[in-house]
Design a protein around this motif. Structure first.
Motif, PDB file in Angstrom:
ATOM      1  N   SER A  81       0.850  -1.185   0.000  1.00  0.00           N
ATOM      2  CA  SER A  81       0.000   0.000   0.000  1.00  0.00           C
ATOM      3  C   SER A  81       0.891   1.242   0.000  1.00  0.00           C
ATOM      4  CB  SER A  81      -0.917  -0.001   1.220  1.00  0.00           C
ATOM      5  OG  SER A  81      -0.166   0.137   2.402  1.00  0.00           O
ATOM      6  N   LEU A  82       0.264   2.404  -0.131  1.00  0.00           N
ATOM      7  CA  LEU A  82       0.970   3.675  -0.105  1.00  0.00           C
ATOM      8  C   LEU A  82       0.495   4.446   1.117  1.00  0.00           C
ATOM      9  CD1 LEU A  82       2.974   5.446  -1.725  1.00  0.00           C
ATOM     10  CD2 LEU A  82       0.977   6.533  -2.768  1.00  0.00           C
ATOM     11  N   LEU A  83       1.431   4.836   1.977  1.00  0.00           N
ATOM     12  CA  LEU A  83       1.120   5.590   3.178  1.00  0.00           C
ATOM     13  C   LEU A  83       1.808   6.942   3.093  1.00  0.00           C
ATOM     14  CD1 LEU A  83      -0.089   5.791   6.047  1.00  0.00           C
ATOM     15  CD2 LEU A  83       2.081   4.843   6.883  1.00  0.00           C
ATOM     16  N   GLU A  84       1.008   7.998   3.176  1.00  0.00           N
ATOM     17  CA  GLU A  84       1.528   9.356   3.216  1.00  0.00           C
ATOM     18  C   GLU A  84       1.251   9.918   4.610  1.00  0.00           C
ATOM     19  OE1 GLU A  84       1.069  13.547   0.805  1.00  0.00           O
ATOM     20  OE2 GLU A  84      -0.680  12.253   0.982  1.00  0.00           O
ATOM     21  N   ILE A  85       2.298  10.394   5.271  1.00  0.00           N
ATOM     22  CA  ILE A  85       2.209  10.939   6.617  1.00  0.00           C
ATOM     23  C   ILE A  85       2.549  12.419   6.525  1.00  0.00           C
ATOM     24  CG2 ILE A  85       3.040  10.707   8.990  1.00  0.00           C
ATOM     25  CD1 ILE A  85       4.247   7.905   7.853  1.00  0.00           C
ATOM     26  N   VAL A  86       1.632  13.264   6.978  1.00  0.00           N
ATOM     27  CA  VAL A  86       1.811  14.715   6.878  1.00  0.00           C
ATOM     28  C   VAL A  86       1.801  15.312   8.280  1.00  0.00           C
ATOM     29  CG1 VAL A  86       0.876  16.852   5.914  1.00  0.00           C
ATOM     30  CG2 VAL A  86       0.635  14.700   4.639  1.00  0.00           C
ATOM     31  N   PHE A  87       2.786  16.160   8.565  1.00  0.00           N
ATOM     32  CA  PHE A  87       2.940  16.810   9.862  1.00  0.00           C
ATOM     33  C   PHE A  87       2.726  18.308   9.681  1.00  0.00           C
ATOM     34  CE2 PHE A  87       5.925  13.326   9.270  1.00  0.00           C
ATOM     35  CZ  PHE A  87       5.707  12.513  10.368  1.00  0.00           C
ATOM     36  N   LYS A  88       1.764  18.901  10.412  1.00  0.00           N
ATOM     37  CA  LYS A  88       1.515  20.346  10.347  1.00  0.00           C
ATOM     38  C   LYS A  88       1.337  20.896  11.739  1.00  0.00           C
ATOM     39  CE  LYS A  88      -0.299  20.695   5.757  1.00  0.00           C
ATOM     40  NZ  LYS A  88      -1.243  21.212   4.840  1.00  0.00           N
ATOM     41  N   SER A  89       2.046  21.977  12.028  1.00  0.00           N
ATOM     42  CA  SER A  89       1.871  22.637  13.327  1.00  0.00           C
ATOM     43  C   SER A  89       0.420  23.038  13.494  1.00  0.00           C
ATOM     44  CB  SER A  89       2.758  23.879  13.416  1.00  0.00           C
ATOM     45  OG  SER A  89       4.104  23.509  13.489  1.00  0.00           O
ATOM     46  N   SER A  90      -0.066  22.869  14.712  1.00  0.00           N
ATOM     47  CA  SER A  90      -1.448  23.198  15.028  1.00  0.00           C
ATOM     48  C   SER A  90      -1.502  23.655  16.472  1.00  0.00           C
ATOM     49  CB  SER A  90      -2.333  21.966  14.824  1.00  0.00           C
ATOM     50  OG  SER A  90      -3.673  22.265  15.098  1.00  0.00           O
ATOM     51  N   ASN A  91      -2.563  24.352  16.831  1.00  0.00           N
ATOM     52  CA  ASN A  91      -2.722  24.748  18.224  1.00  0.00           C
ATOM     53  C   ASN A  91      -2.659  23.509  19.104  1.00  0.00           C
ATOM     54  OD1 ASN A  91      -3.033  27.402  17.518  1.00  0.00           O
ATOM     55  ND2 ASN A  91      -5.262  27.332  17.524  1.00  0.00           N
ATOM     56  N   GLY A  92      -1.771  23.532  20.060  1.00  0.00           N
ATOM     57  CA  GLY A  92      -1.670  22.422  20.979  1.00  0.00           C
ATOM     58  C   GLY A  92      -0.784  21.288  20.512  1.00  0.00           C
ATOM     59  N   GLY A  93      -0.107  21.433  19.368  1.00  0.00           N
ATOM     60  CA  GLY A  93       0.787  20.375  18.922  1.00  0.00           C
ATOM     61  C   GLY A  93       0.922  20.285  17.418  1.00  0.00           C
ATOM     62  N   THR A  94       0.751  19.063  16.915  1.00  0.00           N
ATOM     63  CA  THR A  94       0.918  18.773  15.494  1.00  0.00           C
ATOM     64  C   THR A  94      -0.314  18.048  14.979  1.00  0.00           C
ATOM     65  OG1 THR A  94       3.308  18.560  15.727  1.00  0.00           O
ATOM     66  CG2 THR A  94       2.319  17.492  13.805  1.00  0.00           C
ATOM     67  N   LEU A  95      -0.859  18.550  13.879  1.00  0.00           N
ATOM     68  CA  LEU A  95      -1.909  17.810  13.182  1.00  0.00           C
ATOM     69  C   LEU A  95      -1.201  16.752  12.358  1.00  0.00           C
ATOM     70  CD1 LEU A  95      -4.848  17.324  12.392  1.00  0.00           C
ATOM     71  CD2 LEU A  95      -4.506  18.987  10.529  1.00  0.00           C
ATOM     72  N   LEU A  96      -1.373  15.501  12.751  1.00  0.00           N
ATOM     73  CA  LEU A  96      -0.781  14.353  12.059  1.00  0.00           C
ATOM     74  C   LEU A  96      -1.867  13.739  11.193  1.00  0.00           C
ATOM     75  CD1 LEU A  96       1.593  12.367  11.705  1.00  0.00           C
ATOM     76  CD2 LEU A  96       0.717  11.135  13.685  1.00  0.00           C
TER      77      LEU A  96
END
Length: 130
Positions: A81-96
Motif C-alpha cells: 500500500s501507499l502511506l503518506e504521513i503529513v505533519f503540520k503545526s497546530s494549536n496544541g501540537g501537530t496535526l498528524l
C-alpha cells in the motif's frame, strides 16, 4: 483497492514526531512495539515487531513521509500500500494526517481503527509524558 484519511492532533512539534517516526528506538518507545529503520529513500523499515514492513519513498524533514507499506495480513499477491504521513503545526501540537491508499479490498476499515488504537493513542500518551 481501498483508501482512507485519518488525523489527530498530537501534543508535540512536527520535528519531534518526524524524528521519532524514522528512528527505530524512538519509534519503538512511542508505539510500545519493536521497530527497525533505515531512514533514507529506498531504505527498509519494520514496526510492531515485524507485523508492518516496507520502504521509504519520500522523506521531507519535519513535514512529510511517504512509505510503501504492508502487514502480514496482506494477501501474498497484493502490492504494498501507499502511506503518506503529513505533519503540520497546530494549536496544541501537530496535526498528524495519514493518507493510506492501495490497501487490499476489505482491509481499509481495520487499518483505520488500527492507526487510532496502535499509533495515535500511544503517541498521545508518549508525547504528553516527554
Amino acid at each position: 483497492m481501498e483508501s482512507f484519511t485519518t488525523s489527530r492532533i498530537i501534543p508535540t512539534t512536527p520535528q519531534h514526531i518526524y524524528e521519532c517516526w524514522i528512528d527505530a528506538d524512538n519509534h519503538s518507545e512511542m508505539t510500545g512495539a519493536g521497530a527497525s529503520s533505515d531512514p533514507k529513500v529506498g531504505g527498509a523499515f519494520t514496526a510492531w515487531d515485524g507485523y508492518i514492513e516496507g520502504t521509504y519513498v519520500e522523506l521531507t524533514p519535519y513535514a512529510h513521509i511517504v512509505q510503501r507499506w504492508r502487514t502480514v495480513e496482506f494477501p501474498l499477491d497484493s502490492p504494498d500500500s501507499l502511506l503518506e504521513i503529513v505533519f503540520k503545526s497546530s494549536n496544541g501540537g501537530t496535526l498528524l494526517t495519514l493518507n493510506h491508499s492501495e490497501l487490499p479490498d476489505g482491509q481499509g476499515g481495520s487499518y483505520k481503527v488500527g492507526w487510532a488504537d496502535n499509533y495515535f493513542d500511544p503517541m498521545t500518551t508518549y508525547f504528553k509524558a516527554v
